[in-house]
Design a protein around this motif. Structure first.
Motif: not given
Length: 234
Positions: A22-29, A71-78, A88-101
């Protein structure tokens, strides 16, 4: 907590689901060309006294989207939450999938733990138990460029400290590493944000919640991250 679950579907894999606190707004990537054109049209319609500032933010958004997609970021939320002092306390949440080659992601992360800890206990990188299996937590406080204009005579840009926490989860299906990362300039609230980070990581799943009923599973998967935010930010 958001009722809907996020789903990451990057070609050809991995696919995973997660809940946003709650409190995180997802950016449209993945904005459509029509959507970008509409944003540009709206920017041009702002009054002259604020148009330059809005246009600057628009360019920052466009640049950020391109950078995150590379950078293969699937989600970025503010995130924006009360800090207990009326601000107000600000933060950035990101969820990514990183290949391990092609390497086994569990072995890659195990090697990283060894290199960080030297085989002993350390706050650098720690294994943690998650519903999807073993994850690895790392955190640090680091210096970074801060917004604003430097004082007259100072050539270097302004600097500030941020707390950065990350949970890495191996996905052996696709030889990928799923990362959940949280960054905030509110270093004094790092304990609270660590709880939010871990709560979000616990929502991660590789099983489609829709298979067992979307609403029921969405509430179940989302509860730990939602509770973490309620506990820490009210």
């Amino acid at each position: 907590m958001n009722k809907h679950l996020g789903v990451a579907d990057t070609a050809p894999q991995p696919m995973f689901w997660y809940g946003l606190p709650h409190g995180y707004l997802e950016l449209d990537l993945n904005p459509s060309s029509e959507g970008v054109a509409e944003l540009a049209r709206r920017v041009s319609g702002f009054p002259q006294e604020v148009r330059d500032r809005v246009a600057q933010l628009f360019r920052l958004y466009a640049t950020t989207v391109m950078m995150l997609r590379k950078q293969s970021v699937a989600t970025c939320a503010l995130g924006m939450h009360p800090d207990g002092n009326g601000e107000a306390s600000l933060s950035v949440l990101t969820i990514s999938a990183v290949p391990s080659t092609g390497a086994n992601p569990k072995l890659v992360l195990a090697d990283m733990v060894t290199s960080h800890t030297g085989g002993g206990a350390s706050d650098g990188m720690q294994p943690i138990e998650l519903p999807v299996g073993i994850g690895f937590l790392t955190e640090q406080v680091r210096k970074t460029a801060a917004p604003g204009v430097p004082p007259e005579g100072q050539e270097e840009p302004l600097e500030g400290s941020v707390w950065q926490g990350m949970v890495a989860v191996p996905d052996t299906r696709t030889s990928s590493i799923i990362t959940v990362q949280l960054v905030t300039p509110a270093v004094e609230l790092s304990d609270d944000y660590r709880t939010v980070l871990l709560g979000t990581a616990r929502t991660l799943t590789f099983t489609d919640p829709a298979a067992a009923g979307t609403e029921h599973d969405a509430d179940s998967v989302s509860s730990s991250a939602a509770q973490a935010v309620r506990n820490d930010f009210g």
